[in-house]
Write a protein that holds these residues in place. Structure first.
Motif, PDB file in Angstrom:
ATOM      1  N   ARG A  45       0.844  -1.191   0.000  1.00 22.77           N
ATOM      2  CA  ARG A  45       0.000   0.000   0.000  1.00 22.77           C
ATOM      3  C   ARG A  45       0.877   1.237   0.000  1.00 22.77           C
ATOM      4  O   ARG A  45       1.256   1.758   1.059  1.00 22.77           O
ATOM      5  N   PRO A  46       1.255   1.713  -1.182  1.00 25.24           N
ATOM      6  CA  PRO A  46       2.101   2.906  -1.236  1.00 25.24           C
ATOM      7  C   PRO A  46       1.418   4.103  -0.594  1.00 25.24           C
ATOM      8  O   PRO A  46       0.241   4.364  -0.827  1.00 25.24           O
ATOM      9  N   GLY A  47       2.138   4.770   0.254  1.00 22.51           N
ATOM     10  CA  GLY A  47       1.637   5.976   0.910  1.00 22.51           C
ATOM     11  C   GLY A  47       2.726   7.017   0.892  1.00 22.51           C
ATOM     12  O   GLY A  47       3.156   7.459  -0.160  1.00 22.51           O
ATOM     13  N   THR A  48       3.214   7.375   2.078  1.00 21.57           N
ATOM     14  CA  THR A  48       4.292   8.347   2.174  1.00 21.57           C
ATOM     15  C   THR A  48       5.598   7.726   1.700  1.00 21.57           C
ATOM     16  O   THR A  48       5.985   6.659   2.147  1.00 21.57           O
ATOM     17  N   ARG A  90       2.415   3.813   5.364  1.00 24.06           N
ATOM     18  CA  ARG A  90       1.040   3.636   4.885  1.00 24.06           C
ATOM     19  C   ARG A  90       0.204   4.906   4.967  1.00 24.06           C
ATOM     20  O   ARG A  90      -0.891   4.959   4.422  1.00 24.06           O
ATOM     21  N   SER A  91       0.708   5.913   5.647  1.00 28.36           N
ATOM     22  CA  SER A  91      -0.060   7.156   5.733  1.00 28.36           C
ATOM     23  C   SER A  91       0.191   7.998   4.492  1.00 28.36           C
ATOM     24  O   SER A  91       1.215   7.879   3.837  1.00 28.36           O
ATOM     25  N   PHE A  96       8.827  11.702   3.407  1.00 27.71           N
ATOM     26  CA  PHE A  96       9.584  11.710   4.655  1.00 27.71           C
ATOM     27  C   PHE A  96      11.053  11.731   4.275  1.00 27.71           C
ATOM     28  O   PHE A  96      11.525  10.852   3.567  1.00 27.71           O
ATOM     29  N   LYS A  97      11.792  12.738   4.726  1.00 28.81           N
ATOM     30  CA  LYS A  97      13.192  12.893   4.332  1.00 28.81           C
ATOM     31  C   LYS A  97      14.108  12.471   5.468  1.00 28.81           C
ATOM     32  O   LYS A  97      13.899  12.862   6.609  1.00 28.81           O
ATOM     33  N   LEU A  98      15.097  11.669   5.106  1.00 25.55           N
ATOM     34  CA  LEU A  98      16.071  11.173   6.070  1.00 25.55           C
ATOM     35  C   LEU A  98      17.459  11.443   5.523  1.00 25.55           C
ATOM     36  O   LEU A  98      17.754  11.102   4.378  1.00 25.55           O
ATOM     37  N   ARG A  99      18.293  12.054   6.326  1.00 28.73           N
ATOM     38  CA  ARG A  99      19.669  12.339   5.915  1.00 28.73           C
ATOM     39  C   ARG A  99      20.601  11.452   6.715  1.00 28.73           C
ATOM     40  O   ARG A  99      20.594  11.474   7.936  1.00 28.73           O
ATOM     41  N   LEU A 100      21.398  10.671   6.005  1.00 27.88           N
ATOM     42  CA  LEU A 100      22.407   9.830   6.635  1.00 27.88           C
ATOM     43  C   LEU A 100      23.768  10.481   6.450  1.00 27.88           C
ATOM     44  O   LEU A 100      23.976  11.227   5.498  1.00 27.88           O
TER      45      LEU A 100
END
Length: 103
Positions: A45-48, A90-91, A96-100
């Motif tokens: 279920r593609p969401g965010t 799922r929302s 949503f951005k994540l920096r590694l």
């Protein structure tokens, strides 16, 4: 934004199936232009969408080895880090951005 099956890879992280693909363009990650990133979404279920900036340069100096390799174990670690930081795939909502940090 749903990832096309043709251009993405499947990965299972902690029993959940996701689709992911490397993004090499500057628009992927807003933190540092020109860094290597990838996007991930839940397959069922593609969401965010999760947008990960690896912190590594996407293009190196001429004559050096390209840094455009993202391993599945990196993607799995990124998914786990994002989930622990509040990503709910799922929302609905903006990416949503994540920096590694670069290794």
């Amino acid at each position: 934004m749903a990832l096309a099956k043709k251009s993405s890879r499947r990965i299972v992280v902690d029993g959940v199936e996701y689709r992911w693909r490397v993004r090499r363009n500057d628009r992927c990650c807003e933190y540092h232009l020109g860094t290597l990133g990838y996007v991930v979404e839940e397959a069922a279920r593609p969401g965010t969408v999760l947008v990960v900036d690896t912190g590594r340069p996407a293009v190196m100096e001429p004559g050096t080895v390209q840094a455009e390799l993202v391993l599945p174990r990196e993607v799995a670690a990124g998914v786990r880090a994002a989930r622990s930081n509040g990503w709910t795939p799922r929302s609905d909502g903006s990416p949503f951005k994540l920096r590694l940090s670069a290794p």
